[in-house]
Structures are given as structure tokens and as C-alpha cells.
Design a protein around this motif. Structure first.
Motif, PDB file in Angstrom:
ATOM      1  N   SER A  32       0.815  -1.224   0.000  1.00  0.00           N
ATOM      2  CA  SER A  32       0.000   0.000   0.000  1.00  0.00           C
ATOM      3  C   SER A  32       0.843   1.267   0.000  1.00  0.00           C
ATOM      4  CB  SER A  32      -0.936   0.003   1.205  1.00  0.00           C
ATOM      5  OG  SER A  32      -0.217   0.214   2.414  1.00  0.00           O
ATOM      6  N   LEU A  33       2.112   1.156   0.421  1.00  0.00           N
ATOM      7  CA  LEU A  33       3.025   2.296   0.421  1.00  0.00           C
ATOM      8  C   LEU A  33       3.784   2.429  -0.895  1.00  0.00           C
ATOM      9  CD1 LEU A  33       4.753   1.795   3.905  1.00  0.00           C
ATOM     10  CD2 LEU A  33       3.015   3.508   3.362  1.00  0.00           C
ATOM     11  N   SER A  34       3.784   1.366  -1.686  1.00  0.00           N
ATOM     12  CA  SER A  34       4.777   1.200  -2.735  1.00  0.00           C
ATOM     13  C   SER A  34       4.261   1.456  -4.141  1.00  0.00           C
ATOM     14  CB  SER A  34       5.338  -0.228  -2.664  1.00  0.00           C
ATOM     15  OG  SER A  34       5.868  -0.514  -1.397  1.00  0.00           O
ATOM     16  N   SER A  35       5.213   1.360  -5.046  1.00  0.00           N
ATOM     17  CA  SER A  35       4.924   1.314  -6.474  1.00  0.00           C
ATOM     18  C   SER A  35       5.005  -0.153  -6.881  1.00  0.00           C
ATOM     19  CB  SER A  35       5.945   2.154  -7.249  1.00  0.00           C
ATOM     20  OG  SER A  35       5.677   2.134  -8.627  1.00  0.00           O
ATOM     21  N   CYS A  36       3.894  -0.699  -7.386  1.00  0.00           N
ATOM     22  CA  CYS A  36       3.777  -2.144  -7.575  1.00  0.00           C
ATOM     23  C   CYS A  36       3.635  -2.524  -9.049  1.00  0.00           C
ATOM     24  CB  CYS A  36       2.567  -2.676  -6.806  1.00  0.00           C
ATOM     25  SG  CYS A  36       2.578  -2.269  -5.040  1.00  0.00           S
ATOM     26  N   GLY A  37       4.094  -3.714  -9.379  1.00  0.00           N
ATOM     27  CA  GLY A  37       3.985  -4.181 -10.756  1.00  0.00           C
ATOM     28  C   GLY A  37       4.519  -5.583 -10.911  1.00  0.00           C
ATOM     29  N   PHE A  38       4.907  -5.918 -12.136  1.00  0.00           N
ATOM     30  CA  PHE A  38       5.319  -7.273 -12.471  1.00  0.00           C
ATOM     31  C   PHE A  38       6.662  -7.280 -13.201  1.00  0.00           C
ATOM     32  CE2 PHE A  38       0.647  -7.076 -12.797  1.00  0.00           C
ATOM     33  CZ  PHE A  38       0.317  -7.940 -11.769  1.00  0.00           C
ATOM     34  N   LEU A  39       7.365  -8.410 -13.068  1.00  0.00           N
ATOM     35  CA  LEU A  39       8.593  -8.661 -13.808  1.00  0.00           C
ATOM     36  C   LEU A  39       8.361  -9.907 -14.647  1.00  0.00           C
ATOM     37  CD1 LEU A  39      11.180  -8.143 -10.907  1.00  0.00           C
ATOM     38  CD2 LEU A  39      10.534  -6.480 -12.660  1.00  0.00           C
ATOM     39  N   SER A  40       8.383  -9.762 -15.964  1.00  0.00           N
ATOM     40  CA  SER A  40       8.125 -10.906 -16.845  1.00  0.00           C
ATOM     41  C   SER A  40       9.379 -11.758 -16.989  1.00  0.00           C
ATOM     42  CB  SER A  40       7.652 -10.431 -18.219  1.00  0.00           C
ATOM     43  OG  SER A  40       8.676  -9.721 -18.900  1.00  0.00           O
ATOM     44  N   LEU A  41       9.168 -13.055 -17.168  1.00  0.00           N
ATOM     45  CA  LEU A  41      10.247 -14.040 -17.212  1.00  0.00           C
ATOM     46  C   LEU A  41      10.258 -14.789 -18.542  1.00  0.00           C
ATOM     47  CD1 LEU A  41       9.637 -15.414 -13.630  1.00  0.00           C
ATOM     48  CD2 LEU A  41      11.614 -14.059 -14.327  1.00  0.00           C
ATOM     49  N   ARG A  42      11.345 -15.516 -18.790  1.00  0.00           N
ATOM     50  CA  ARG A  42      11.473 -16.319 -20.014  1.00  0.00           C
ATOM     51  C   ARG A  42      10.883 -17.712 -19.789  1.00  0.00           C
ATOM     52  NH1 ARG A  42      16.040 -13.785 -22.580  1.00  0.00           N
ATOM     53  NH2 ARG A  42      16.393 -11.847 -21.428  1.00  0.00           N
ATOM     54  N   SER A  43      10.405 -18.306 -20.862  1.00  0.00           N
ATOM     55  CA  SER A  43      10.032 -19.716 -20.814  1.00  0.00           C
ATOM     56  C   SER A  43      11.306 -20.535 -20.679  1.00  0.00           C
ATOM     57  CB  SER A  43       9.305 -20.121 -22.099  1.00  0.00           C
ATOM     58  OG  SER A  43       8.088 -19.403 -22.232  1.00  0.00           O
ATOM     59  N   PRO A  44      11.303 -21.568 -19.843  1.00  0.00           N
ATOM     60  CA  PRO A  44      12.541 -22.350 -19.653  1.00  0.00           C
ATOM     61  C   PRO A  44      12.916 -23.109 -20.900  1.00  0.00           C
ATOM     62  CG  PRO A  44      10.696 -23.422 -18.580  1.00  0.00           C
ATOM     63  CD  PRO A  44      10.202 -22.072 -19.023  1.00  0.00           C
ATOM     64  N   PRO A  45      14.222 -23.306 -21.148  1.00  0.00           N
ATOM     65  CA  PRO A  45      14.663 -24.148 -22.266  1.00  0.00           C
ATOM     66  C   PRO A  45      14.065 -25.541 -22.128  1.00  0.00           C
ATOM     67  CG  PRO A  45      16.505 -22.942 -21.331  1.00  0.00           C
ATOM     68  CD  PRO A  45      15.351 -22.737 -20.399  1.00  0.00           C
ATOM     69  N   SER A  46      13.781 -26.188 -23.238  1.00  0.00           N
ATOM     70  CA  SER A  46      13.104 -27.480 -23.217  1.00  0.00           C
ATOM     71  C   SER A  46      13.895 -28.546 -22.476  1.00  0.00           C
ATOM     72  CB  SER A  46      12.828 -27.946 -24.653  1.00  0.00           C
ATOM     73  OG  SER A  46      14.036 -28.033 -25.388  1.00  0.00           O
ATOM     74  N   GLN A  47      15.221 -28.426 -22.461  1.00  0.00           N
ATOM     75  CA  GLN A  47      16.048 -29.447 -21.825  1.00  0.00           C
ATOM     76  C   GLN A  47      16.419 -29.069 -20.394  1.00  0.00           C
ATOM     77  OE1 GLN A  47      16.935 -27.136 -23.797  1.00  0.00           O
ATOM     78  NE2 GLN A  47      19.125 -26.831 -24.033  1.00  0.00           N
ATOM     79  N   ARG A 262       6.759   6.496  -6.544  1.00  0.00           N
ATOM     80  CA  ARG A 262       5.389   6.984  -6.642  1.00  0.00           C
ATOM     81  C   ARG A 262       4.415   5.930  -6.119  1.00  0.00           C
ATOM     82  NH1 ARG A 262       5.653   9.383 -12.847  1.00  0.00           N
ATOM     83  NH2 ARG A 262       7.168  11.051 -12.413  1.00  0.00           N
ATOM     84  N   ARG A 263       3.675   6.286  -5.136  1.00  0.00           N
ATOM     85  CA  ARG A 263       2.694   5.372  -4.557  1.00  0.00           C
ATOM     86  C   ARG A 263       1.512   5.204  -5.503  1.00  0.00           C
ATOM     87  NH1 ARG A 263       0.149   6.375   1.455  1.00  0.00           N
ATOM     88  NH2 ARG A 263      -1.291   4.588   1.524  1.00  0.00           N
ATOM     89  N   ASP A 264       1.062   3.950  -5.671  1.00  0.00           N
ATOM     90  CA  ASP A 264      -0.091   3.715  -6.534  1.00  0.00           C
ATOM     91  C   ASP A 264      -1.295   3.324  -5.674  1.00  0.00           C
ATOM     92  OD1 ASP A 264       0.318   0.986  -5.919  1.00  0.00           O
ATOM     93  OD2 ASP A 264       1.604   0.728  -7.663  1.00  0.00           O
ATOM     94  N   LEU A 265      -2.290   2.707  -6.273  1.00  0.00           N
ATOM     95  CA  LEU A 265      -3.537   2.398  -5.567  1.00  0.00           C
ATOM     96  C   LEU A 265      -3.609   0.959  -5.064  1.00  0.00           C
ATOM     97  CD1 LEU A 265      -6.074   4.246  -7.911  1.00  0.00           C
ATOM     98  CD2 LEU A 265      -5.023   5.063  -5.782  1.00  0.00           C
ATOM     99  N   ALA A 266      -2.555   0.176  -5.258  1.00  0.00           N
ATOM    100  CA  ALA A 266      -2.561  -1.210  -4.781  1.00  0.00           C
ATOM    101  C   ALA A 266      -2.561  -1.248  -3.260  1.00  0.00           C
ATOM    102  CB  ALA A 266      -1.353  -1.962  -5.331  1.00  0.00           C
ATOM    103  N   ASN A 267      -3.389  -2.087  -2.683  1.00  0.00           N
ATOM    104  CA  ASN A 267      -3.505  -2.189  -1.231  1.00  0.00           C
ATOM    105  C   ASN A 267      -3.253  -3.597  -0.699  1.00  0.00           C
ATOM    106  OD1 ASN A 267      -4.189   0.511  -0.312  1.00  0.00           O
ATOM    107  ND2 ASN A 267      -6.096   0.260  -1.466  1.00  0.00           N
TER     108      ASN A 267
END
Length: 304
Positions: A32-47, A262-267
């Protein structure tokens, strides 16, 4: 932007995102105090079948060292092409203007990767949240409410998994991490000297991605309209598209520094709340360290 360089603490709950419950009030308060979001990741190698490879692979992306990790482990990307070991990532101190970084972790794969990238590796002992809070902040030059002119490190990571504290008086890792966040917020209260210089990040990742429908960055839409959807920035690096990006189960990230972020609206510290009210949306996990280094005056602004 602060008038002095920040000092950064990153609390990384590896595989703990799905364990957050309404009872974890300190994590929700921090969100609730923070700036919130996501970090996208890679698909793992098949092996990629090594038991603990997800742990190292995900952390490598936080350090913008994914290609280095893949090359070192002798794997290939999603398209079956080997990464060239010649593009090994230089030490963090050389990439980020003398950055001094350390990590607490009990994972052998994390310790090995961190050592390759010049992070000091420190032993994580079973201790209560107040003691560890003091230890972490001391390494960054914070002593109580005082800020020392010099610090041992500019950046400290704490890596916590569900295995980290199995024997710690019955507490789960997520309960312990929630208590640690609360203990840090007791010192870094809004308006204090510490809160103006401490850049605090809490990153939680998912251990599994079995349920792809509920936790996805891509909203379902008409297939014809989907063709008109522009390529999202979290699927690109240095202006080039990345084919192996996965859209489900990103890392959750909340960052706070009093008077800087910057604080956002996530609680609440949940995917649903970040997706609905977070201010940062999604960025490539490779970008995370660049953003933190910028707050430390160790890198130019990365991206927009």
C-alpha cells in the motif's frame, strides 16, 4: 530523485507468491506504500530438467545475466539455438560503476551464480527478524536511525525459499518474510532519515506455473482483435523482440523509498491487486537491476 544516492535492499521470496494470505499484514501494508507491478520471465529451455534450475534461472534474470546463465549451463533457448558464451556478463562492479553488492542465500546454485558475477555471498543463519533487520541495514550503513557516511555495500539481496527456515520454530518462510518486512518498516518509517535513503524492494515469484489462465498478463480477447495488439515492452530487450517470453506467472514486485517512488492504488500484495491497481504494469525482469542501480547513482535511467 533523491539528493544523495540510495542504498538498496532487495527481499526476494523465491517461489513464495502463491503463499501470501490475508493474514500477512506487513506485506500488504508495504504494498500500500509502494509502487507495484510485475517482472516478466522467459520460458525455460526445453532441456532444462535440473531440479533447482528454476531458482538460478529466475535469479539470473533479476541480475540481467540470463544469457550468461544459459551459456554456462550448456543449454539452448526456446528456438533450439545455443547462446554464445563469448557474451558472458562482466562483473556487476564493472557494469554498474563500482557497485558493491552482496547476497544472503542458502542455495548452492544462487551462490555459484552470484560468485560468477562478483556479488559477495554471505551465510544466512537462523535468526529472528529484528536481528536480521539490523544485520542487513548495518551492511548498508544504517545504524538505528542514523546514516553512516560510508557503507560496506550499496546493494544487498536476501534470498528466501520455502526450504530456508523449515526448522525455525515452525514458522513458514512467508510468515518469516512478512515479519521481516514489518521489522524494517518499524525503522524506515515515512519521514525518517532512513526511509529517504533506503530503496526497499520486495520481489515474490511463483514456484509453479500450472494454472496459466488465472495468473496471466494477457487478457483474453477476440482472436481478430488480438492481431492488432501492439507488442508489449516487457517482451522486448534493447529494441529487439524476445520470442521466449512467457506471459503467465510473472514475479510480483513492490518498491518503496520515501519521497522517491510513486505510490499507486494497490492495497494488497497479490497478483489481482497489482494487475488492477498497480502503477508499474509489467517490465522485463532483466531491467530490474538497472532500475535499482539508477536509484544508487550507479547507472543511467533504463527505458522510459
Amino acid at each position: 530523485m533523491a539528493d544523495k544516492p540510495s542504498r538498496a535492499l532487495v527481499l526476494y521470496g523465491d517461489g513464495l507468491a502463491s503463499l501470501v494470505s490475508p493474514s500477512h499484514s506487513n506485506l500488504h501494508s508495504f504494498a500500500s506504500l509502494s509502487s507495484c507491478g510485475f517482472l516478466s520471465l522467459r520460458s525455460p529451455p526445453s532441456q532444462d530438467s535440473i531440479a533447482n534450475s528454476r531458482t538460478a534461472r529466475d535469479f539470473a534474470q533479476l541480475l540481467d545475466a540470463y544469457d550468461f546463465y544459459i551459456a554456462k549451463s550448456g543449454q539452448t533457448n526456446e528456438s533450439g539455438c545455443s547462446f554464445n558464451p563469448e557474451y558472458a556478463v562482466p562483473e556487476l562492479s564493472k557494469r554498474f560503476m563500482g557497485l558493491r553488492a552482496a547476497i544472503f542465500s542458502s542455495s548452492p546454485s544462487i551462490i555459484s551464480l552470484a560468485s560468477d558475477l562478483s556479488l559477495s555471498t554471505l551465510q544466512l543463519e537462523e535468526t529472528d527478524s529484528s536481528d536480521l533487520r539490523s544485520q542487513l541495514l548495518s551492511l548498508l550503513g544504517f545504524s538505528g536511525q542514523n546514516i553512516l557516511e560510508a557503507s560496506e555495500y550499496d546493494l544487498v539481496f536476501l534470498h528466501v525459499t520455502s526450504e530456508t527456515f523449515k526448522t525455525l520454530k515452525g514458522k513458514s518462510a512467508i510468515d518469516w518474510l512478512d515479519q521481516l518486512v514489518g521489522a524494517i518498516l518499524e525503522i524506515a518509517t515515512a519521514g525518517s532519515a532512513v526511509s529517504s535513503r533506503l530503496h526497499l524492494s520486495v520481489v515474490l515469484s511463483y514456484e509453479t506455473s500450472s494454472d496459466r489462465s488465472r495468473i496471466s498478463l494477457v487478457k483474453e480477447m477476440n482472436s481478430d482483435l488480438g492481431l492488432l495488439r501492439p507488442r508489449q515492452s516487457y517482451t522486448m530487450k534493447n529494441g529487439k523482440p524476445l520470442d521466449e517470453i512467457r506471459h503467465d506467472h510473472p514475479m510480483l514486485v513492490a518498491q518503496w523509498q520515501d519521497g522517491v517512488t510513486r505510490r499507486d492504488l494497490a492495497n494488497a500484495f497479490t497478483f489481482e491487486e497489482f494487475n488492477k491497481n498497480g502503477g508499474n504494469l509489467a517490465m522485463l525482469a532483466d531491467q530490474f537491476l538497472h532500475e535499482v542501480a539508477f536509484k544508487l547513482w550507479k547507472a543511467p535511467k533504463y527505458g522510459a
